[in-house]
Structures are given as structure tokens and as C-alpha cells.
Design a protein around this motif. Structure first.
Motif, mmCIF file in Angstrom:
data_model
loop_
_atom_site.group_PDB
_atom_site.id
_atom_site.type_symbol
_atom_site.label_atom_id
_atom_site.label_comp_id
_atom_site.label_asym_id
_atom_site.label_seq_id
_atom_site.Cartn_x
_atom_site.Cartn_y
_atom_site.Cartn_z
ATOM 1 N N LEU A 139 -3.745 -16.098 9.649
ATOM 2 C CA LEU A 139 -4.609 -14.929 9.440
ATOM 3 C C LEU A 139 -3.784 -13.730 8.979
ATOM 4 O O LEU A 139 -2.789 -13.355 9.599
ATOM 5 C CB LEU A 139 -5.330 -14.531 10.731
ATOM 6 N N SER A 140 -4.226 -13.135 7.881
ATOM 7 C CA SER A 140 -3.627 -11.896 7.404
ATOM 8 C C SER A 140 -4.736 -10.895 7.151
ATOM 9 O O SER A 140 -5.863 -11.271 6.805
ATOM 10 C CB SER A 140 -2.861 -12.117 6.098
ATOM 11 N N LYS A 141 -4.409 -9.610 7.355
ATOM 12 C CA LYS A 141 -5.370 -8.557 7.026
ATOM 13 C C LYS A 141 -4.631 -7.406 6.368
ATOM 14 O O LYS A 141 -3.693 -6.853 6.934
ATOM 15 C CB LYS A 141 -6.072 -8.056 8.296
ATOM 16 N N ARG A 142 -5.065 -7.102 5.155
ATOM 17 C CA ARG A 142 -4.438 -6.006 4.427
ATOM 18 C C ARG A 142 -5.388 -4.805 4.398
ATOM 19 O O ARG A 142 -6.560 -4.944 4.084
ATOM 20 C CB ARG A 142 -4.120 -6.472 3.000
ATOM 21 N N GLY A 162 -5.250 -1.617 2.353
ATOM 22 C CA GLY A 162 -4.504 -0.930 1.292
ATOM 23 C C GLY A 162 -3.082 -1.458 1.258
ATOM 24 O O GLY A 162 -2.852 -2.658 1.103
ATOM 25 N N GLY A 163 -2.118 -0.561 1.453
ATOM 26 C CA GLY A 163 -0.717 -0.963 1.394
ATOM 27 C C GLY A 163 -0.197 -1.538 2.704
ATOM 28 O O GLY A 163 0.953 -1.961 2.794
ATOM 29 N N LEU A 164 -1.036 -1.554 3.742
ATOM 30 C CA LEU A 164 -0.555 -1.969 5.073
ATOM 31 C C LEU A 164 -0.995 -3.393 5.410
ATOM 32 O O LEU A 164 -2.185 -3.714 5.333
ATOM 33 C CB LEU A 164 -1.114 -1.000 6.126
ATOM 34 N N LEU A 165 -0.031 -4.217 5.785
ATOM 35 C CA LEU A 165 -0.362 -5.574 6.211
ATOM 36 C C LEU A 165 -0.477 -5.552 7.745
ATOM 37 O O LEU A 165 0.524 -5.671 8.446
ATOM 38 C CB LEU A 165 0.738 -6.539 5.737
ATOM 39 N N ALA A 166 -1.704 -5.362 8.239
ATOM 40 C CA ALA A 166 -1.913 -5.184 9.689
ATOM 41 C C ALA A 166 -1.713 -6.489 10.448
ATOM 42 O O ALA A 166 -1.321 -6.487 11.617
ATOM 43 C CB ALA A 166 -3.301 -4.629 9.951
ATOM 44 N N ASN A 167 -2.031 -7.621 9.801
ATOM 45 C CA ASN A 167 -1.733 -8.948 10.346
ATOM 46 C C ASN A 167 -1.114 -9.749 9.221
ATOM 47 O O ASN A 167 -1.610 -9.738 8.096
ATOM 48 C CB ASN A 167 -3.005 -9.670 10.827
ATOM 49 N N ASP A 168 0.006 -10.419 9.527
ATOM 50 C CA ASP A 168 0.742 -11.126 8.498
ATOM 51 C C ASP A 168 0.928 -12.586 8.921
ATOM 52 O O ASP A 168 1.801 -12.899 9.738
ATOM 53 C CB ASP A 168 2.102 -10.411 8.316
ATOM 54 N N LYS A 179 -10.603 -8.494 15.991
ATOM 55 C CA LYS A 179 -11.769 -8.197 15.143
ATOM 56 C C LYS A 179 -11.985 -9.311 14.123
ATOM 57 O O LYS A 179 -13.120 -9.669 13.817
ATOM 58 C CB LYS A 179 -11.579 -6.850 14.440
ATOM 59 N N MET A 180 -10.889 -9.868 13.613
ATOM 60 C CA MET A 180 -11.041 -10.978 12.649
ATOM 61 C C MET A 180 -11.601 -12.217 13.341
ATOM 62 O O MET A 180 -12.446 -12.911 12.788
ATOM 63 C CB MET A 180 -9.690 -11.297 11.992
ATOM 64 N N LEU A 181 -11.139 -12.480 14.555
ATOM 65 C CA LEU A 181 -11.649 -13.661 15.278
ATOM 66 C C LEU A 181 -13.148 -13.551 15.514
ATOM 67 O O LEU A 181 -13.891 -14.515 15.352
ATOM 68 C CB LEU A 181 -10.949 -13.796 16.644
ATOM 69 N N ALA A 182 -13.588 -12.338 15.899
ATOM 70 C CA ALA A 182 -14.985 -12.174 16.326
ATOM 71 C C ALA A 182 -15.921 -11.754 15.195
ATOM 72 O O ALA A 182 -17.104 -11.517 15.427
ATOM 73 C CB ALA A 182 -15.047 -11.156 17.466
ATOM 74 N N GLY A 183 -15.415 -11.659 13.989
ATOM 75 C CA GLY A 183 -16.274 -11.393 12.833
ATOM 76 C C GLY A 183 -16.530 -9.921 12.545
ATOM 77 O O GLY A 183 -17.390 -9.586 11.737
ATOM 78 N N PRO A 220 -10.908 -11.579 7.387
ATOM 79 C CA PRO A 220 -9.495 -11.782 7.063
ATOM 80 C C PRO A 220 -9.257 -11.721 5.554
ATOM 81 O O PRO A 220 -10.107 -12.167 4.777
ATOM 82 C CB PRO A 220 -9.204 -13.192 7.579
ATOM 83 N N THR A 221 -8.104 -11.192 5.168
ATOM 84 C CA THR A 221 -7.717 -11.217 3.761
ATOM 85 C C THR A 221 -7.375 -12.654 3.377
ATOM 86 O O THR A 221 -7.772 -13.135 2.313
ATOM 87 C CB THR A 221 -6.501 -10.281 3.525
ATOM 88 N N THR A 222 -6.639 -13.329 4.258
ATOM 89 C CA THR A 222 -6.414 -14.775 4.090
ATOM 90 C C THR A 222 -6.427 -15.425 5.477
ATOM 91 O O THR A 222 -6.287 -14.743 6.483
ATOM 92 C CB THR A 222 -5.042 -15.097 3.455
ATOM 93 N N GLY A 223 -6.592 -16.722 5.480
ATOM 94 C CA GLY A 223 -6.530 -17.465 6.741
ATOM 95 C C GLY A 223 -7.887 -17.950 7.204
ATOM 96 O O GLY A 223 -8.918 -17.652 6.597
ATOM 97 N N LYS A 224 -7.862 -18.724 8.276
ATOM 98 C CA LYS A 224 -9.070 -19.405 8.767
ATOM 99 C C LYS A 224 -9.187 -19.286 10.280
ATOM 100 O O LYS A 224 -8.168 -19.266 10.983
ATOM 101 C CB LYS A 224 -8.920 -20.896 8.442
ATOM 102 N N VAL A 225 -10.430 -19.211 10.753
ATOM 103 C CA VAL A 225 -10.667 -19.262 12.194
ATOM 104 C C VAL A 225 -11.601 -20.438 12.466
ATOM 105 O O VAL A 225 -12.655 -20.557 11.825
ATOM 106 C CB VAL A 225 -11.335 -17.964 12.711
#
Ligand code: ATP
Ligand code: MG
Length: 278
Positions: A27-30, A32-38, A67-71, A75-80
Motif C-alpha cells: 500500500l502506498s499513498k501519495r 502531492g509531493g509527499l509519500l505518506a505510505n510507501d 484510512k486506506m484499509l477502511a475505505g 490507495p495510490t497503489t497496492g491492495k487490501v
């Protein structure tokens, strides 16, 4: 022999294991310029009723991960996967209906409603996915409402909160409001419960009580995923811990392993045991 004649192609991946409770892969979350989860991966395995914690410094990406897990954020990329089913990008209500529930925050508490009404409302909302029975004043809706209230009382009893069932929220101390948020989460009959800083702002006695309740919920078969800064509580309650640092997962292991992990000590826990009250 041509590829089409080969019955077993090496590229075929095995079907996902439905016994695996929750699995986040890459799981990744971008923002803007910040990769909050990589590229964060985590599995709760197959054993229910465990407490798994996600720790890390402020801004490490813990809440974003939840937040990505619970919808609540895509996610920018990745799978749950939840019990083998791909739930990536489903809305929170659909994910909650499948058993992955994030607790209510204090912002979802109504000052004039009683504790019982909050839990009954949370249950009604979780049950009435796409119909309007909640709002329709029909006999069946009223019957439903009675059942919801009975269920709500049972949940409050289970969490030892029935003593404040008829207290209106605005009269409840902060510690009770935090527990009420957990009770509202339990109203959705979760299989996995996500708790984001449930002990924040609690005094030591209240924290002990909340930790005990968290254990009780886990013992009832609900898998708990916890984000918490109170390291004493985390070390006491967790079966397994994952560590995030600047959006990346830098370690996972038992409390003992995490406590002694050089990289984690360097990045987060600090060198002195006193720093985290251990
Ligand atoms: N909606 C958003 N838009 C832009 N940036 C965001 C957004 N949400 C979070 N961030 C940023 O992503 C990073 C991770 O934030 P997150 O809230 O996930 O951290 P956290 O580990 O939960 O921190 P804390 O322990 O303080 O709660 C932070 O730099 C934060 O400012
Ligand atoms: Mg957070």
C-alpha cells in the motif's frame, strides 16, 4: 510445445487464502509531493482475536494506513484483502458491512443523545446499508428499532458501560466518550476493529480500563488493529507490532522483538527505557 498447450502456466497465481483475516500488500499513498505510505504490507494471519499494533512517530502515516484499509482514502497503489476478498477502493460502508470497522471519533457523537441511542443508531446505520427503513416510520422499522435498542444494551453491558446507558453524551466524561466510540464500532458486529489512538487523553486508570476492554473485545474473537502512542499500553496489549517510519514499514515482531530492535530504538522508541516508560 506451444504455450497454449501447457496446462499449467507458470504465471498463474494461486487464489487468495480466505482464511487470512486481513492482508494489505504494497500500500502506498501519495499526497502531492509527499509519500505518506510507501509500499506498506501487513497481514493479520489466520488466527482471530489477536491484537496487532501499528506504531511510529507523528506523521509516520499510521492514520493514512488505517484510512486506506477502511475505505476512507483510496490507495495510490497496492491492495487490501479481507478474508481473501479484494476490498481495495470500496466505500467505508461496504467495507464495514464485510466486517472491517473503524471506530467512531468524538466528532460523530451527538451531545443530546444518550449512550444507548448512540449505539442503537450506529447499529441501525450499519444494518440498513441501502434501504431507507431507518427513516421510514413503518411498523417494521419500529420493531427493528426495538431490536436495535436491545442489541445496543447488550453491547453496552458487554463493555461494562450499561451504567451510563441513559446518560446523555454531553454529561459523559472524556474517558466514557472514548469508550462509547468503541461501543459504536462494536455495534457494527466487526470481525476486525481498527482503533486509532483509543487511549489518547485518558488518565492512567481510564487507560487501564480501556486496555482491559480492548482485550475483552479481542477475546470475544474480534481481531484488533491498534494505532497508539502510549507505548506502555501497546507493549502490554499487543500480540504483534508493526513500525512505520516516514511512511515505510521498518520492522515487525513481538513486543519483545520491537523493544530490542536497534532500528526502531533509533527511529522511535529512544535509547533510554524511561523515554517510553518501559
Ligand atoms: N489528506 C491529506 N492531504 C495531504 N497530506 C496529508 C493528508 N493526510 C495526511 N497527510 C500527511 O501524511 C503524513 C502522514 O499523516 P498521518 O496522519 O497518516 O500520520 P500519523 O502517523 O497518523 O501521525 P500522528 O501520530 O500524528 O497521528 C503527514 O505528513 C500528513 O501531514
Ligand atoms: Mg494519526
Amino acid at each position: 510445445m506451444s504455450a497454449s498447450m501447457n496446462p499449467v502456466s507458470p504465471s498463474v497465481t494461486p487464489p487468495p487464502d480466505k482464511r487470512v483475516i486481513l492482508e494489505a500488500s504494497g500500500l502506498s499513498k501519495r499526497f502531492g509531493g509527499l509519500l505518506a505510505n510507501d509500499d506498506v504490507s501487513l497481514s493479520l494471519g489466520t488466527e482471530t482475536g489477536k491484537v496487532t499494533s501499528v506504531i511510529g512517530p507523528n506523521g509516520a502515516g499510521k492514520s493514512t494506513f488505517f484510512k486506506m484499509l477502511a475505505g476512507f482514502c483510496t490507495p495510490t497503489t497496492g491492495k487490501v484483502r479481507l478474508f481473501g476478498e479484494d476490498i481495495t477502493g470500496l466505500n467505508p460502508h461496504k467495507i464495514s458491512a464485510r466486517g472491517l470497522v473503524r471506530t467512531f471519533q468524538e466528532t460523530t457523537i451527538f451531545p443530546e443523545l444518550t449512550a444507548l441511542e448512540h449505539v442503537a443508531l450506529a447499529r441501525q446505520l450499519s444494518r440498513s446499508a441501502n434501504d431507507f427503513q431507518v427513516f421510514a416510520n413503518t411498523l417494521s422499522a419500529r420493531r427493528d428499532e426495538d431490536r436495535m435498542r436491545a442489541d445496543a444494551l447488550e453491547i453496552l453491558r458487554f463493555l461494562d458501560l450499561d451504567g451510563v446507558a441513559s446518560s446523555v453524551a454531553k454529561t459523559l466524561p472524556h474517558g466514557y466518550l472514548r469508550l462509547l466510540g468503541i461501543a459504536m464500532g462494536m455495534a457494527a458486529s466487526p470481525k476486525v476493529l481498527l482503533l486509532d489512538e483509543p487511549y489518547a487523553g485518558l488518565n492512567p486508570d481510564e487507560t487501564d480500563r480501556a486496555v482491559e476492554l480492548t482485550r475483552k473485545i479481542a477475546a470475544s474473537g474480534v481481531s484488533i488493529l491498534l494505532v497508539e502512542h502510549d507505548m506502555k499500553a501497546v507493549m502490554k496489549i499487543s500480540d504483534h507490532i508493526h513500525v512505520l517510519y516516514f511512511g515505510k514499514k521498518i520492522a515487525e515482531g513481538t513486543p519483545e522483538e520491537i523493544r530490542n530492535n536497534e532500528q526502531v530504538i533509533e527511529a522511535y522508541l529512544g535509547k533510554e527505557d524511561e523515554d517510553i516508560g518501559l
